[in-house]
Design a protein around this motif. Sequence first.
Motif, PDB file in Angstrom:
ATOM      1  N   GLN A 186      36.465  45.107  33.194  1.00  0.00           N
ATOM      2  CA  GLN A 186      37.169  44.438  34.296  1.00  0.00           C
ATOM      3  C   GLN A 186      36.584  43.072  34.608  1.00  0.00           C
ATOM      4  O   GLN A 186      37.316  42.103  34.787  1.00  0.00           O
ATOM      5  N   LYS A 187      35.274  42.996  34.679  1.00  0.00           N
ATOM      6  CA  LYS A 187      34.662  41.724  35.079  1.00  0.00           C
ATOM      7  C   LYS A 187      34.865  40.615  34.043  1.00  0.00           C
ATOM      8  O   LYS A 187      34.653  39.458  34.343  1.00  0.00           O
ATOM      9  N   GLN A 188      35.323  40.968  32.850  1.00  0.00           N
ATOM     10  CA  GLN A 188      35.624  39.962  31.838  1.00  0.00           C
ATOM     11  C   GLN A 188      36.952  39.261  32.104  1.00  0.00           C
ATOM     12  O   GLN A 188      37.133  38.120  31.688  1.00  0.00           O
ATOM     13  N   PHE A 189      37.877  39.950  32.769  1.00  0.00           N
ATOM     14  CA  PHE A 189      39.222  39.379  32.883  1.00  0.00           C
ATOM     15  C   PHE A 189      39.841  39.417  34.275  1.00  0.00           C
ATOM     16  O   PHE A 189      40.944  38.905  34.460  1.00  0.00           O
ATOM     17  N   VAL A 190      39.156  39.985  35.270  1.00  0.00           N
ATOM     18  CA  VAL A 190      39.732  40.100  36.620  1.00  0.00           C
ATOM     19  C   VAL A 190      38.840  39.451  37.671  1.00  0.00           C
ATOM     20  O   VAL A 190      37.630  39.645  37.667  1.00  0.00           O
ATOM     21  N   ASN A 191      39.477  38.722  38.573  1.00  0.00           N
ATOM     22  CA  ASN A 191      38.861  38.277  39.817  1.00  0.00           C
ATOM     23  C   ASN A 191      39.632  38.941  40.943  1.00  0.00           C
ATOM     24  O   ASN A 191      40.854  39.029  40.871  1.00  0.00           O
ATOM     25  N   PHE A 192      38.931  39.403  41.959  1.00  0.00           N
ATOM     26  CA  PHE A 192      39.592  39.948  43.139  1.00  0.00           C
ATOM     27  C   PHE A 192      39.464  38.921  44.248  1.00  0.00           C
ATOM     28  O   PHE A 192      38.364  38.462  44.555  1.00  0.00           O
TER      29      PHE A 192
ATOM     30  N   LEU B  86      44.190  37.492  37.106  1.00  0.00           N
ATOM     31  CA  LEU B  86      43.714  37.271  35.744  1.00  0.00           C
ATOM     32  C   LEU B  86      42.822  36.035  35.699  1.00  0.00           C
ATOM     33  O   LEU B  86      43.171  34.990  36.256  1.00  0.00           O
ATOM     34  N   LYS B  87      41.686  36.149  35.041  1.00  0.00           N
ATOM     35  CA  LYS B  87      40.752  35.029  34.936  1.00  0.00           C
ATOM     36  C   LYS B  87      41.241  33.992  33.928  1.00  0.00           C
ATOM     37  O   LYS B  87      41.982  34.305  33.001  1.00  0.00           O
ATOM     38  N   ASN B  88      40.754  32.786  34.137  1.00  0.00           N
ATOM     39  CA  ASN B  88      40.948  31.693  33.192  1.00  0.00           C
ATOM     40  C   ASN B  88      39.596  31.337  32.582  1.00  0.00           C
ATOM     41  O   ASN B  88      38.552  31.573  33.190  1.00  0.00           O
ATOM     42  N   HIS B  89      39.651  30.791  31.391  1.00  0.00           N
ATOM     43  CA  HIS B  89      38.443  30.303  30.717  1.00  0.00           C
ATOM     44  C   HIS B  89      38.807  28.979  30.058  1.00  0.00           C
ATOM     45  O   HIS B  89      39.758  28.918  29.273  1.00  0.00           O
TER      46      HIS B  89
END
Length: 126
Positions: free
Chosen positions: A32-38, A46-49
Amino acid sequence: MDCSNCGVCCTETEMLLSKKDIKRLEKRGFYQKQFVNFDKKGYAVLKNHEGYCVFYDFKNRKCRVYEDRPSGCRVYPVIFDEETGIILDDICQSRNTITLEEKKIKGKKVIRLLEIIDFEASERCK
């Protein structure tokens, strides 16, 4: 829809995720911590990189998790605009390939998805 794979929709995404989306991506082996921000209101985003969705492969111009992509990505470019309602996103170069019937069907899915996501966010904040 005939996607041009331009990647515009994957740029600086603000895609909301449902619990179902998160579980589907976790089954693919992602944490989860690779792709989600709450956010503060309990929404999973969804996270951005480097300016793109974490799952966008910039070199090959495609989604690395296409088969398991989030529900919002599946209905795109049909989106909900708070002022207008269900619309086709102006930034999508392929929006003209969506039929009225497809827009109608996907629009119903968008509304239902937002209801689920709103409920899940409110539950996280309790």
